[in-house]
Design a protein around this motif. Structure first.
Motif, mmCIF file in Angstrom:
data_model
loop_
_atom_site.group_PDB
_atom_site.id
_atom_site.type_symbol
_atom_site.label_atom_id
_atom_site.label_comp_id
_atom_site.label_asym_id
_atom_site.label_seq_id
_atom_site.Cartn_x
_atom_site.Cartn_y
_atom_site.Cartn_z
ATOM 1 N N LYS A 43 -55.186 39.824 -2.004
ATOM 2 C CA LYS A 43 -56.315 40.033 -2.121
ATOM 3 C C LYS A 43 -57.055 38.606 -2.324
ATOM 4 O O LYS A 43 -56.459 37.530 -2.323
ATOM 5 C CB LYS A 43 -56.916 40.408 -3.438
ATOM 6 N N GLN A 44 -58.632 38.633 -2.021
ATOM 7 C CA GLN A 44 -59.118 37.115 -2.063
ATOM 8 C C GLN A 44 -59.407 36.708 -3.746
ATOM 9 O O GLN A 44 -59.344 37.745 -4.433
ATOM 10 C CB GLN A 44 -60.538 37.345 -1.526
ATOM 11 N N ARG A 45 -59.323 35.363 -3.553
ATOM 12 C CA ARG A 45 -59.454 34.781 -4.956
ATOM 13 C C ARG A 45 -60.865 35.224 -5.375
ATOM 14 O O ARG A 45 -61.977 35.107 -4.704
ATOM 15 C CB ARG A 45 -59.459 33.463 -5.161
ATOM 16 N N GLU A 46 -61.120 35.697 -6.905
ATOM 17 C CA GLU A 46 -62.443 36.090 -7.374
ATOM 18 C C GLU A 46 -62.583 35.352 -8.823
ATOM 19 O O GLU A 46 -61.688 35.145 -9.536
ATOM 20 C CB GLU A 46 -62.276 37.535 -7.699
ATOM 21 N N LEU A 47 -63.837 35.257 -8.847
ATOM 22 C CA LEU A 47 -64.418 34.490 -10.352
ATOM 23 C C LEU A 47 -64.132 35.713 -11.388
ATOM 24 O O LEU A 47 -64.417 36.918 -11.279
ATOM 25 C CB LEU A 47 -65.773 34.331 -10.198
ATOM 26 N N VAL A 48 -63.503 35.289 -12.520
ATOM 27 C CA VAL A 48 -63.519 36.166 -13.585
ATOM 28 C C VAL A 48 -64.266 35.775 -14.602
ATOM 29 O O VAL A 48 -64.994 36.600 -15.084
ATOM 30 C CB VAL A 48 -61.934 35.909 -14.316
ATOM 31 N N ALA A 49 -64.510 34.377 -15.061
ATOM 32 C CA ALA A 49 -65.372 33.943 -16.141
ATOM 33 C C ALA A 49 -65.505 32.757 -15.904
ATOM 34 O O ALA A 49 -64.836 31.834 -15.421
ATOM 35 C CB ALA A 49 -64.945 34.419 -17.434
ATOM 36 N N VAL A 50 -66.894 32.256 -16.320
ATOM 37 C CA VAL A 50 -67.237 30.733 -16.315
ATOM 38 C C VAL A 50 -68.197 30.555 -17.705
ATOM 39 O O VAL A 50 -68.693 31.324 -17.994
ATOM 40 C CB VAL A 50 -68.046 30.635 -14.926
ATOM 41 N N ILE A 51 -68.011 29.420 -18.036
ATOM 42 C CA ILE A 51 -68.868 28.840 -19.143
ATOM 43 C C ILE A 51 -69.598 27.397 -18.668
ATOM 44 O O ILE A 51 -68.738 26.563 -18.260
ATOM 45 C CB ILE A 51 -67.975 28.738 -20.515
ATOM 46 N N SER A 52 -70.831 27.460 -18.880
ATOM 47 C CA SER A 52 -71.612 26.231 -18.398
ATOM 48 C C SER A 52 -71.572 25.187 -19.621
ATOM 49 O O SER A 52 -71.072 25.628 -20.831
ATOM 50 C CB SER A 52 -72.941 26.455 -18.052
ATOM 51 N N SER A 53 -71.800 24.118 -19.384
ATOM 52 C CA SER A 53 -72.090 23.079 -20.274
ATOM 53 C C SER A 53 -73.093 23.389 -21.325
ATOM 54 O O SER A 53 -72.755 22.782 -22.608
ATOM 55 C CB SER A 53 -72.484 21.561 -19.778
ATOM 56 N N GLY A 54 -74.018 24.265 -21.127
ATOM 57 C CA GLY A 54 -74.734 24.628 -22.290
ATOM 58 C C GLY A 54 -74.436 25.715 -23.036
ATOM 59 O O GLY A 54 -75.146 26.178 -23.658
ATOM 60 N N GLY A 55 -73.247 26.313 -22.459
ATOM 61 C CA GLY A 55 -72.651 27.616 -23.108
ATOM 62 C C GLY A 55 -73.085 28.872 -22.731
ATOM 63 O O GLY A 55 -72.814 29.913 -23.073
ATOM 64 N N THR A 56 -73.364 28.750 -21.597
ATOM 65 C CA THR A 56 -73.896 30.180 -20.810
ATOM 66 C C THR A 56 -72.877 30.903 -20.119
ATOM 67 O O THR A 56 -72.075 30.006 -19.541
ATOM 68 C CB THR A 56 -75.087 30.079 -19.860
ATOM 69 N N THR A 57 -72.392 31.991 -20.490
ATOM 70 C CA THR A 57 -71.371 32.366 -19.898
ATOM 71 C C THR A 57 -71.557 33.598 -18.653
ATOM 72 O O THR A 57 -72.669 34.216 -18.925
ATOM 73 C CB THR A 57 -70.368 33.131 -20.874
ATOM 74 N N ASN A 58 -70.805 33.818 -17.857
ATOM 75 C CA ASN A 58 -70.695 34.983 -16.952
ATOM 76 C C ASN A 58 -69.436 35.315 -16.723
ATOM 77 O O ASN A 58 -68.554 34.743 -16.514
ATOM 78 C CB ASN A 58 -71.392 34.273 -15.655
ATOM 79 N N TYR A 59 -69.426 36.924 -16.431
ATOM 80 C CA TYR A 59 -68.109 37.442 -16.327
ATOM 81 C C TYR A 59 -68.291 38.261 -14.967
ATOM 82 O O TYR A 59 -69.352 38.844 -14.643
ATOM 83 C CB TYR A 59 -67.986 38.459 -17.451
ATOM 84 N N ALA A 60 -67.118 38.515 -14.361
ATOM 85 C CA ALA A 60 -66.921 39.783 -13.434
ATOM 86 C C ALA A 60 -67.162 40.989 -13.915
ATOM 87 O O ALA A 60 -66.978 41.236 -15.136
ATOM 88 C CB ALA A 60 -65.736 39.328 -12.727
ATOM 89 N N ASP A 61 -67.926 41.820 -13.379
ATOM 90 C CA ASP A 61 -68.125 43.302 -13.896
ATOM 91 C C ASP A 61 -66.582 43.832 -14.233
ATOM 92 O O ASP A 61 -66.743 44.640 -15.190
ATOM 93 C CB ASP A 61 -68.878 44.045 -12.854
ATOM 94 N N SER A 62 -65.713 43.533 -13.542
ATOM 95 C CA SER A 62 -64.353 44.289 -13.777
ATOM 96 C C SER A 62 -63.642 43.744 -15.196
ATOM 97 O O SER A 62 -63.100 44.510 -15.940
ATOM 98 C CB SER A 62 -63.311 44.155 -12.738
ATOM 99 N N VAL A 63 -64.277 42.777 -15.726
ATOM 100 C CA VAL A 63 -63.757 42.336 -17.019
ATOM 101 C C VAL A 63 -64.761 42.242 -18.221
ATOM 102 O O VAL A 63 -64.496 41.884 -19.307
ATOM 103 C CB VAL A 63 -63.177 40.861 -16.748
#
Length: 116
Positions: A43-63
């Motif tokens: 499978k292709q590499r996929e984004l799981v989660a990220v946190i910005s310097s300001g503390g904003t977080t984003n997640y893949a729908d699957s997790v």
């Protein structure tokens, strides 16, 4: 150069938890974001989660709702708490950092295996 050291991967049964950590060092200017990608076999590499310097977080729908990304206690570290793990979470997990000067830098990867 920016070096990333990951730890915390391993083998766990479905429904279990793992905690991944990543520490960045070296020629860090200003980190804009840190996070995790994963790549399962075939499978292709996929984004799981990220946190910005300001503390904003984003997640893949699957997790979303199962994984939590946060800054570690030490400077330039990030932690991924993974709960309610599923076999489909099995992958190599890669830590990355977006640095204003160094650009995007990657860790070596850590294997997470979830048995059914």
């Amino acid at each position: 150069q920016v070096q990333l050291v990951e730890s915390g991967g391993g083998l766990v049964q479905a429904g279990g938890s793992l905690r991944l950590s990543c520490a960045a060092s070296g020629s860090i200017f200003r980190i804009k974001a840190m996070g995790w990608y994963r790549q399962a076999p075939g499978k292709q590499r996929e984004l799981v989660a990220v946190i910005s310097s300001g503390g904003t977080t984003n997640y893949a729908d699957s997790v979303n709702g199962r994984f939590t990304i946060s800054r570690g206690n030490a400077k330039n570290t990030v932690v991924l708490q993974m709960n309610s793990l599923k076999p489909e979470d099995t992958a190599v997990y890669y830590c990355y950092v977006d640095d204003q000067f160094a650009g995007t830098c990657w860790g070596q990867g850590t294997q997470v295996t979830v048995s059914s």
